[in-house]
Scaffold this active site. Structure first.
Site, PDB file in Angstrom:
ATOM      1  CG  ASP A   1     -74.424 145.463  57.642  1.00  0.00           C
ATOM      2  OD1 ASP A   1     -74.688 144.283  57.154  1.00  0.00           O
ATOM      3  OD2 ASP A   1     -73.200 145.385  58.397  1.00  0.00           O
TER       4      ASP A   1
ATOM      5  CG  ASP B   1     -73.230 136.665  63.347  1.00  0.00           C
ATOM      6  OD1 ASP B   1     -73.091 136.626  62.101  1.00  0.00           O
ATOM      7  OD2 ASP B   1     -74.179 137.347  63.734  1.00  0.00           O
TER       8      ASP B   1
END
Lengths: 209, 252
Positions: free
Chosen positions: B11, B130
């Site tokens: 990330d 997600d």
């Protein structure tokens, strides 16, 4: 000097960096006329067959590539750059290729995904050599290694002599590498295959067919 | 035989690797290029970079980061975060990405995925899903997990696969950051429903979890962040364990 064919698609950056890492001097070639100035030719490829062959024709690069191959220069095709060497492809309709290696590019069998074999064939898989013929000098560094494949279409040359190495996915064999004379072309991505891929590129740079 | 893939996920925010817990509590986890080189040496099969603070101002930072990483490591790179248009995909591919992950934009403009797959090839297009458990099913969330959409995650993954996405990056937001393992029922439900590859994401705390995601979740690849970033395990240790469980992995 290596001429890396730039026809407006493909992952040129990665291929150029990997060839440089392997010790080569690389230039992108967009102008078909200037392809003759290079000692070795590399044709990369990502995308769709019809777009690739269309772009090669539009720029006149198709004829230039054929001429340089006929002149005996070492040639490396990668992924779609291998598939366009074949007679034709069935990707999005029927499209003629460069016709340098007899054979047809087809999709993996329809029932692959239903049997649990995902499409695209994506990931690290084998490079299988025939025990009955010598390993090609450009490919021999890959013995026992896995390399990175990502494709939904594949091919098998009509002439078994043109099959330099194979791979199998879902019990379906296809060409990992094809070639003849001064042509070597691979379905997988040496520029994404870490040390194994760089070893192939080093071998290509030293290859004098 | 095709190997199952181990993918460290980085990330990134403003050009740095960060790590959050359930999409909040962000902490710094290092330099992206150094991390990429470390994972390359350990034999990672791919790398995924997700720009979690994707904004207009940070795009150039992201492109430079991808280019720099691609100069140092020769393995597949997936990059996502804030991809809204074909031009974003083109720019990321040009910078050196091999695959581009689309998340929120796919929800608002599903046709973008179809167009992108036709233009750049299925193998280049990843859709990030997600998902969060809601009542008796899983629902898609957007904006880094903050906004519900009302869309059934399994049906959505099927649609995206049919539209030509070559891979679904499936993150369970219930599991993410918990270290309790992947959401196996979710992973299996999606993987069995679609022809595209599935990368399981969210919740890895041990090597057993990686094996579960592949064996019981039917994933094609497993993604993990913190167990690798903080040195709990190396990629090589993960592969050694998976091989001992009879899972095909590439020994680099």
């Amino acid at each position: 000097m290596i001429g890396l064919v730039n026809y407006g698609m493909g992952n040129l950056h990665s291929v150029a960096k990997a060839l440089e890492k392997a010790g080569g001097d690389v230039e992108l070639v967009s102008d078909a006329e200037s392809l003759k100035n290079y000692d070795r030719i590399v044709l990369p490829g990502v995308g769709a067959f019809r777009d690739c062959i269309g772009a090669l024709k539009e720029s006149g690069m198709d004829a230039a590539i054929k001429a340089e191959i006929a002149a005996g220069k070492p040639f490396l095709g990668i992924c779609l750059g291998m598939q366009v060497l074949m007679d034709q492809s069935l990707e999005f309709g029927r499209h003629k290729g460069l016709g340098l290696i007899p054979g047809i590019v087809t999709h993996f069998p329809e029932d692959h995904a239903a049997r649990g074999f995902k499409i695209p064939h994506m990931g690290w898989n084998d490079v299988i050599f025939s025990s009955e013929k010598p390993q090609h000098p450009v490919l021999s560094p890959l013995a026992g290694k896995q390399v990175y494949y990502v494709h939904s279409y594949c091919c098998m040359p009509e002439n078994p002599d043109h099959l330099l190495a194979a791979c199998s996915y879902g019990n379906y064999p296809f060409a990992a590498a094809v070639g003849r004379d001064n042509i070597v072309a691979v379905q997988f991505h040496p520029e994404k295959s870490q040390s194994a891929g760089l070893a192939l590129m080093e071998a290509f740079l030293q290859w004098n067919p | 035989m095709l190997s199952k893939r181990i993918i460290p996920c980085l990330d990134v925010a403003h050009g740095r690797v960060v790590k959050g817990v359930q999409f909040v509590d962000i902490i710094d986890a290092g330099d992206p290029v150094e991390a990429a080189i470390k994972y390359d040496q350990q034999g990672a099969d791919e790398l995924t970079f997700l720009d979690i603070r994707a904004s207009h101002e940070s795009r150039d930072t992201l492109y430079h980061m991808v280019t720099e990483v691609a100069e140092h490591v020769f393995m597949p790179l997936t990059v996502g975060g804030g991809v809204k248009a074909l031009s974003d995909i083109e720019n990321l591919l040009h910078a050196g990405a091999d695959k581009v992950s689309i998340n929120t934009a796919a929800i608002f403009t599903p046709e973008l995925v179809k167009e992108a797959a036709e233009r750049f090839g299925s193998s280049t297009i990843v859709v990030a899903v997600d998902a969060k458990s809601v009542d008796d099913h899983w629902e898609c969330f957007t904006h880094g997990g903050r906004k519900p959409t009302g869309i059934n995650a399994v049906e959505w993954a099927k649609r995206m696969s049919d539209y030509g996405a070559g891979e679904i990056l499936l993150t369970s937001m219930d599991a993410d950051g918990t270290k309790n393992g992947y959401d196996i029922p979710l992973t299996r439900a999606v993987s069995d429903a679609i022809s595209a590859n599935v990368v399981a994401s969210g919740g890895v705390g041990s090597l057993e979890h990686l094996a579960e995601g592949l064996k019981e979740g039917h994933a094609d690849a497993v993604l993990a962040a913190s167990i690798f970033h903080f040195g709990t395990y190396t990629i090589a240790e993960a592969k050694g364990y998976l091989a001992s469980q009879g899972i095909p992995v590439r020994q680099a």
